[in-house]
Write an enzyme that holds these catalytic residues in place. Structure first.
Site, PDB file in Angstrom:
ATOM      1  N   ARG A 156      84.701 -27.013  -7.236  1.00 23.13           N
ATOM      2  CA  ARG A 156      86.088 -26.584  -7.450  1.00 23.13           C
ATOM      3  C   ARG A 156      87.002 -27.341  -6.488  1.00 23.13           C
ATOM      4  O   ARG A 156      86.828 -27.251  -5.270  1.00 23.13           O
ATOM      5  CB  ARG A 156      86.196 -25.071  -7.198  1.00 23.13           C
ATOM      6  CG  ARG A 156      87.610 -24.582  -7.286  1.00 23.13           C
ATOM      7  CD  ARG A 156      87.787 -23.082  -7.041  1.00 23.13           C
ATOM      8  NE  ARG A 156      89.204 -22.838  -6.978  1.00 23.13           N
ATOM      9  CZ  ARG A 156      89.825 -22.100  -6.074  1.00 23.13           C
ATOM     10  NH1 ARG A 156      89.141 -21.437  -5.179  1.00 23.13           N
ATOM     11  NH2 ARG A 156      91.132 -22.002  -6.085  1.00 23.13           N
ATOM     12  N   HIS A 174      97.192 -25.213  -5.640  1.00 28.01           N
ATOM     13  CA  HIS A 174      96.682 -24.577  -4.415  1.00 28.01           C
ATOM     14  C   HIS A 174      97.724 -24.816  -3.324  1.00 28.01           C
ATOM     15  O   HIS A 174      97.463 -25.469  -2.314  1.00 28.01           O
ATOM     16  CB  HIS A 174      95.307 -25.148  -4.065  1.00 28.01           C
ATOM     17  CG  HIS A 174      94.475 -24.289  -3.153  1.00 28.01           C
ATOM     18  ND1 HIS A 174      93.191 -23.899  -3.446  1.00 28.01           N
ATOM     19  CD2 HIS A 174      94.745 -23.743  -1.950  1.00 28.01           C
ATOM     20  CE1 HIS A 174      92.700 -23.149  -2.465  1.00 28.01           C
ATOM     21  NE2 HIS A 174      93.633 -23.044  -1.532  1.00 28.01           N
ATOM     22  N   GLU A 232      95.341 -17.920  -5.547  1.00 27.55           N
ATOM     23  CA  GLU A 232      95.835 -16.830  -4.701  1.00 27.55           C
ATOM     24  C   GLU A 232      97.359 -16.692  -4.673  1.00 27.55           C
ATOM     25  O   GLU A 232      97.996 -16.875  -3.633  1.00 27.55           O
ATOM     26  CB  GLU A 232      95.323 -17.012  -3.270  1.00 27.55           C
ATOM     27  CG  GLU A 232      93.816 -17.007  -3.172  1.00 27.55           C
ATOM     28  CD  GLU A 232      93.302 -17.008  -1.729  1.00 27.55           C
ATOM     29  OE1 GLU A 232      94.097 -17.252  -0.799  1.00 27.55           O
ATOM     30  OE2 GLU A 232      92.110 -16.737  -1.534  1.00 27.55           O
ATOM     31  N   ASN A 278      88.500 -14.479  -5.117  1.00 25.24           N
ATOM     32  CA  ASN A 278      88.311 -14.990  -3.755  1.00 25.24           C
ATOM     33  C   ASN A 278      88.242 -13.778  -2.839  1.00 25.24           C
ATOM     34  O   ASN A 278      89.138 -12.921  -2.872  1.00 25.24           O
ATOM     35  CB  ASN A 278      89.506 -15.836  -3.302  1.00 25.24           C
ATOM     36  CG  ASN A 278      89.675 -17.121  -4.092  1.00 25.24           C
ATOM     37  OD1 ASN A 278      88.907 -17.397  -5.019  1.00 25.24           O
ATOM     38  ND2 ASN A 278      90.674 -17.901  -3.722  1.00 25.24           N
ATOM     39  N   TYR A 337      87.388 -12.453   1.230  1.00 27.67           N
ATOM     40  CA  TYR A 337      87.063 -12.705   2.636  1.00 27.67           C
ATOM     41  C   TYR A 337      86.761 -11.414   3.390  1.00 27.67           C
ATOM     42  O   TYR A 337      85.796 -11.345   4.123  1.00 27.67           O
ATOM     43  CB  TYR A 337      88.193 -13.496   3.316  1.00 27.67           C
ATOM     44  CG  TYR A 337      88.217 -14.923   2.802  1.00 27.67           C
ATOM     45  CD1 TYR A 337      87.415 -15.895   3.388  1.00 27.67           C
ATOM     46  CD2 TYR A 337      88.970 -15.277   1.687  1.00 27.67           C
ATOM     47  CE1 TYR A 337      87.372 -17.196   2.892  1.00 27.67           C
ATOM     48  CE2 TYR A 337      88.930 -16.576   1.180  1.00 27.67           C
ATOM     49  CZ  TYR A 337      88.130 -17.528   1.791  1.00 27.67           C
ATOM     50  OH  TYR A 337      88.074 -18.803   1.287  1.00 27.67           O
ATOM     51  N   GLU A 341      85.903 -18.188  -4.250  1.00 27.07           N
ATOM     52  CA  GLU A 341      85.852 -18.516  -2.820  1.00 27.07           C
ATOM     53  C   GLU A 341      85.161 -17.398  -2.073  1.00 27.07           C
ATOM     54  O   GLU A 341      85.446 -16.217  -2.304  1.00 27.07           O
ATOM     55  CB  GLU A 341      87.255 -18.660  -2.196  1.00 27.07           C
ATOM     56  CG  GLU A 341      87.959 -19.933  -2.528  1.00 27.07           C
ATOM     57  CD  GLU A 341      89.330 -20.050  -1.850  1.00 27.07           C
ATOM     58  OE1 GLU A 341      89.533 -19.485  -0.752  1.00 27.07           O
ATOM     59  OE2 GLU A 341      90.196 -20.699  -2.449  1.00 27.07           O
TER      60      GLU A 341
HETATM   61  C1  BGC Z   1      92.520 -20.084   0.668  1.00 27.10           C
HETATM   62  C2  BGC Z   1      91.958 -21.311   1.344  1.00 27.10           C
HETATM   63  C3  BGC Z   1      91.786 -21.046   2.825  1.00 27.10           C
HETATM   64  C4  BGC Z   1      90.830 -19.898   3.002  1.00 27.10           C
HETATM   65  C5  BGC Z   1      90.533 -19.535   4.445  1.00 27.10           C
HETATM   66  C6  BGC Z   1      91.899 -18.799   1.127  1.00 27.10           C
HETATM   67  O1  BGC Z   1      92.877 -17.811   1.191  1.00 27.10           O
HETATM   68  O2  BGC Z   1      92.476 -20.224  -0.729  1.00 27.10           O
HETATM   69  O3  BGC Z   1      92.828 -22.378   1.109  1.00 27.10           O
HETATM   70  O4  BGC Z   1      91.354 -22.176   3.528  1.00 27.10           O
HETATM   71  O5  BGC Z   1      91.381 -18.755   2.399  1.00 27.10           O
HETATM   72  O6  BGC Z   1      91.680 -19.104   5.105  1.00 27.10           O
END
Ligand code: BGC
Length: 429
Positions: free
Chosen positions: A70, A117, A162, A282, A284, A344
């Site tokens: 991607r 992006h 995002e 995505n 985190y 992601e």
């Molecule tokens: C984004 C990336 C970024 C990653 C880590 C995501 O929100 O799509 O571009 O590097 O988080 O912060």
């Protein structure tokens, strides 16, 4: 852990974070060029020099054994001024992505292309950027041009990356380009991105038979404190971060908090709900939410989640949050939920020996597996990121790569996590 045959293993990157060569190949100026020239910030001028080293990077991907890659297209490489007829397209920019896509296909790697992006052409920002409804129409034209050039070879299309984070950091708090700090005044940038998404889906359908999706950032809103006010604050944050960018895509209109802030016109919701084939997720970390203090400017207060290990970014490591998120999407949207790609997932840690990244990925992949066992249809997993890169407001200080990059010499060194991911992919075949 068992994954079904055909499950896609991949990695993700984005144009401004890796390409460099910002003044080469006829590329126009993006909002990130402008933003990083101010206030002594680190810039993406060179980044990973991927524009010149893409062949080496595709070689690394082949060593890794991924099914799909991607990447994103830099809009100002295609349309330096962000607009104009097909005759004004920057052919050198198209040629770069042509070469990249062909190099991937030669190595048996599926190209997965994100159209946006965050590196908007500066010329469009000069006319209001995503606060200006017209940008949605410019985006659809750009989608049509990229679709015409690469629609025969790209295997999966992603319109936006995002839109929540771009709205929030770019328009609400100003930590990212274009640097506006409008708080709730940023909401039109959400609506116009989503409108642009829907128009781009329609434009792409005429150019490709490949599936189309969007990559949303999701963060479960976890109330910290059990008062009704804490629960209400978490619900508000959930509406803003998650529902705002999912409800309208899946035909449910916006959550209430959006309506008074945006200029919604007849037909907009139908455009935004143009059918998508997948949902890109995505993830985190979850977000801790409390009731705000009296008189605070926002209807929620974001607080740290205690009791979890943290990455170099200070983000809590919560694999279960990913399982809960995926199961929650299925519970909330049921049959309306398309199959999911994790577009992601990753973490920032220093070092070529990176056992914490291995543990992070292992935990999150297991969480995806658990969600699948619970009935969620997940088709693939993309690690963020292939390379250490330009990490936006953090410059080069946060390293997300499976491959270490020495930014003085551009030497690439695969990390422990690279070998681990390669072995996992092999074992799953
Ligand atoms: C984004 C990336 C970024 C990653 C880590 C995501 O929100 O799509 O571009 O590097 O988080 O912060």
């Amino acid at each position: 852990m068992r994954f079904p045959e055909g499950f896609t293993w991949g990695v993700s990157t984005s144009s401004y974070q890796i390409e460099g060569a910002v003044k080469e190949g006829g590329r126009g100026t993006s909002i990130w060029d402008t933003f990083t020239q101010q206030g002594g910030r680190a810039t993406g001028d060179e980044a990973c020099d991927h524009y010149h080293r893409y062949a080496e990077d595709v070689g690394l991907m082949a060593d890794l054994g991924i099914d799909a890659y991607r990447f994103s297209v830099s809009w100002p490489r295609i349309q330096p001024e962000g607009k104009g007829p097909a005759s004004s397209v920057n052919q050198e920019g198209v040629a770069f992505y042509d070469r990249l896509v062909d190099a991937l296909l030669e190595r048996g790697i599926d190209p997965v292309l994100t159209l946006f992006h965050w590196d908007l052409p500066q010329a469009l920002e000069d006319q209001g950027g995503w606060l200006n409804r017209d940008t949605a129409h410019r985006f659809a034209e750009y989608a049509d041009l990229v679709g015409a050039a690469l629609g025969d070879r790209v295997k999966l299309w992603i319109t936006l990356n995002e839109p929540f984070i771009h709205m929030t950091l770019g328009y609400a708090t100003g930590e990212h380009a274009p640097g506006h700090a409008l708080l709730f005044g940023a909401l039109p940038a959400a609506h116009h991105q989503l409108l642009g998404h829907g128009l781009a889906v329609q434009a792409l359908r005429a150019r490709t038979t490949s599936p189309i999706t969007i990559a949303n950032n999701y963060s479960p809103a976890w109330p910290q404190g059990g008062t009704d006010a804490d629960l209400a604050a978490a619900a508000t944050y959930h509406a803003l971060h998650n529902r705002m960018f999912t409800d309208p895509l899946l035909g449910r209109g916006y959550p209430k908090l959006a309506y008074e802030a945006i200029d919604l016109r007849d037909g907009d919701l139908d455009v935004i709900a143009s059918p998508i084939d997948f949902l890109g997720v995505n993830y985190y970390n979850p977000t801790g939410v409390q009731a705000p203090l009296p008189g605070a400017p926002l209807p929620f207060d974001l607080v740290a989640l205690d009791g979890y290990p943290t990455t170099d970014f200070g983000w809590p490591v919560v694999p279960d949050g990913l399982r809960d998120l995926l199961v929650g999407l299925l519970t909330d949207y049921g049959d309306a939920l398309p199959p999911i790609y994790i577009t992601e997932s990753g973490c920032a840690y220093e070092g070529v020996e990176d056992p914490q990244r291995v543990a992070y990925l292992d935990g999150h992949i297991a969480a995806v597996n658990a969600a699948m066992t619970a009935g969620v249809d997940v088709r693939g997993y993309f690690v963020w990121s292939l390379l250490d890169n330009f990490e936006w407001a953090e410059g080069y200080t946060k390293r997300f790569g499976l491959v270490h990059v020495d930014f003085d010499t551009q030497v690439r060194t695969p990390k422990t996590s690279f070998a681990w991911y390669r072995d996992l992919i092999r074992a799953s075949r």
